[in-house]
Write a protein that holds these residues in place. Sequence first.
Motif, PDB file in Angstrom:
ATOM      1  N   UNK C   2      37.501  39.950 -95.727  1.00 29.14           N
ATOM      2  CA  UNK C   2      37.017  38.805 -96.512  1.00 29.14           C
ATOM      3  C   UNK C   2      36.768  37.591 -95.613  1.00 29.14           C
ATOM      4  N   UNK C   5      36.505  30.392 -97.584  1.00 28.78           N
ATOM      5  CA  UNK C   5      35.999  29.036 -97.375  1.00 28.78           C
ATOM      6  C   UNK C   5      37.039  28.068 -97.931  1.00 28.78           C
ATOM      7  N   UNK C  13      46.575  25.957 -98.516  1.00 28.94           N
ATOM      8  CA  UNK C  13      47.879  26.547 -98.801  1.00 28.94           C
ATOM      9  C   UNK C  13      47.724  27.774 -99.711  1.00 28.94           C
ATOM     10  N   UNK C  14      46.925  27.603-100.774  1.00 26.64           N
ATOM     11  CA  UNK C  14      46.724  28.712-101.724  1.00 26.64           C
ATOM     12  C   UNK C  14      46.084  29.909-101.028  1.00 26.64           C
ATOM     13  N   UNK C  17      48.528  31.832 -98.576  1.00 25.46           N
ATOM     14  CA  UNK C  17      49.496  32.669 -99.296  1.00 25.46           C
ATOM     15  C   UNK C  17      48.896  34.013 -99.714  1.00 25.46           C
ATOM     16  N   UNK C  18      47.555  34.072 -99.784  1.00 27.03           N
ATOM     17  CA  UNK C  18      46.939  35.243-100.409  1.00 27.03           C
ATOM     18  C   UNK C  18      45.911  35.966 -99.552  1.00 27.03           C
ATOM     19  N   UNK C  19      45.700  35.541 -98.329  1.00 23.41           N
ATOM     20  CA  UNK C  19      44.673  36.230 -97.525  1.00 23.41           C
ATOM     21  C   UNK C  19      45.307  37.330 -96.677  1.00 23.41           C
ATOM     22  N   UNK C  20      44.488  38.308 -96.314  1.00 20.55           N
ATOM     23  CA  UNK C  20      44.913  39.335 -95.369  1.00 20.55           C
ATOM     24  C   UNK C  20      44.962  38.687 -93.994  1.00 20.55           C
ATOM     25  N   UNK C  79      34.571  40.219 -99.772  1.00 19.03           N
ATOM     26  CA  UNK C  79      33.975  39.094-100.493  1.00 19.03           C
ATOM     27  C   UNK C  79      34.132  37.762 -99.745  1.00 19.03           C
ATOM     28  N   UNK C  80      33.345  36.770-100.212  1.00 13.98           N
ATOM     29  CA  UNK C  80      33.461  35.412 -99.683  1.00 13.98           C
ATOM     30  C   UNK C  80      34.156  34.583-100.770  1.00 13.98           C
ATOM     31  N   UNK C  81      35.324  34.079-100.424  1.00 12.15           N
ATOM     32  CA  UNK C  81      36.188  33.449-101.425  1.00 12.15           C
ATOM     33  C   UNK C  81      36.318  31.959-101.146  1.00 12.15           C
ATOM     34  N   UNK C  83      38.098  28.271-101.816  1.00 12.61           N
ATOM     35  CA  UNK C  83      39.394  27.710-102.222  1.00 12.61           C
ATOM     36  C   UNK C  83      39.283  26.194-102.238  1.00 12.61           C
TER      37      UNK C  83
END
Lengths: 129, 119, 85
Positions: C2, C5, C13-14, C17-20, C79-81, C83
């Motif tokens: 992924x 952005x 911070x969010x 906590x959730x990225x590979x 995907x491109x995520x 935040x």
Amino acid sequence: MKYTLAIHGAPYASQSAQHGLALAQALLAQEHTIERVFFFHEGVYQALSTRVVPQGEEDLLSKWQELGQHGVELAVCIAGGIKRGVISEEERQRYEKQSSSLAEHFTLVGLGQLISAINETDRYIEFPA
Amino acid sequence: MKKMLFVISNTPYANTHNAELLEAAMVGAVFDGIVSILFRDDGVYSLLPDQHGELIGQKTISKMLSALPTYEVERLFACADSITKRALTITSSPEVVALSLAEQTRLIAEQDVVIGAQL
Amino acid sequence: MSLHLVFSRAGYKACMQRKVADDAVILLADGVYCLNIAEGDNVHILEIDAKVRGISVPSHGAKPIDYADFVVLTEAHNPIVSWAD
């Protein structure tokens, strides 16, 4: 590659438009295709025709319209747009308003057009409010 | 058919983004997308039962959530950590599965598209 | 893999906590203020957004990129995520 871009921010409320425009120009320069730019949430205000650019500031509306002239579809969420006062001539007649406010080269479309663009493209990139 | 994750990270009534995003999720399902919704951070406040948006003339998020199964949107997830931090008791209908951060990492990584960066 | 952005400090911070671990990250808009806390090899910073804010990008750490580099990163990741908390 084929791209769908989404703009969620209103003018002067975020860099959403600047980011989206600059990336769109870079994508086209590298021979990519932009299937559709979808204006959602407060991003619908980007399509207001009545915007006056303060002297010395960037005319973002004209830049969007240039993209439109190059074949990029500028799609404004119809539900989000009309409730915020961004209306086409057709909607003006339907709702009996005095004037329309949708800038040239933009179209009002349903949310289905966001999903179908996503389905037909390789990448979806969103610029938040 | 694309795997689409809609992410709701903000409170439900500060603006209408959550309602608009849920509408997009429903349309995603109508177009045969494999739709999931993740509630995280302040977005978990959307999961409180018995909301009354009509009192301020807005759509009621809890009612929209109840309608999701009708649209075959059944993969609803919430960040367990975000719920615990806010000491919330979330709705039991529709069913929302609480996920650890590691599980959210996997959920995001397996998507084709992620929609809904919010403010 | 992924591409994330990151548009703000809370978004950073969010995302973390959730990225590979080896996912790619671009700091842009107010996300550039995370430059000094950003960790990892695959972190990029949109140079123009840093310049706007008076943030200078040191030669080590996050890699400064322009929009052409941004495009290349989008080609290589999905995907491109975004935040933007």
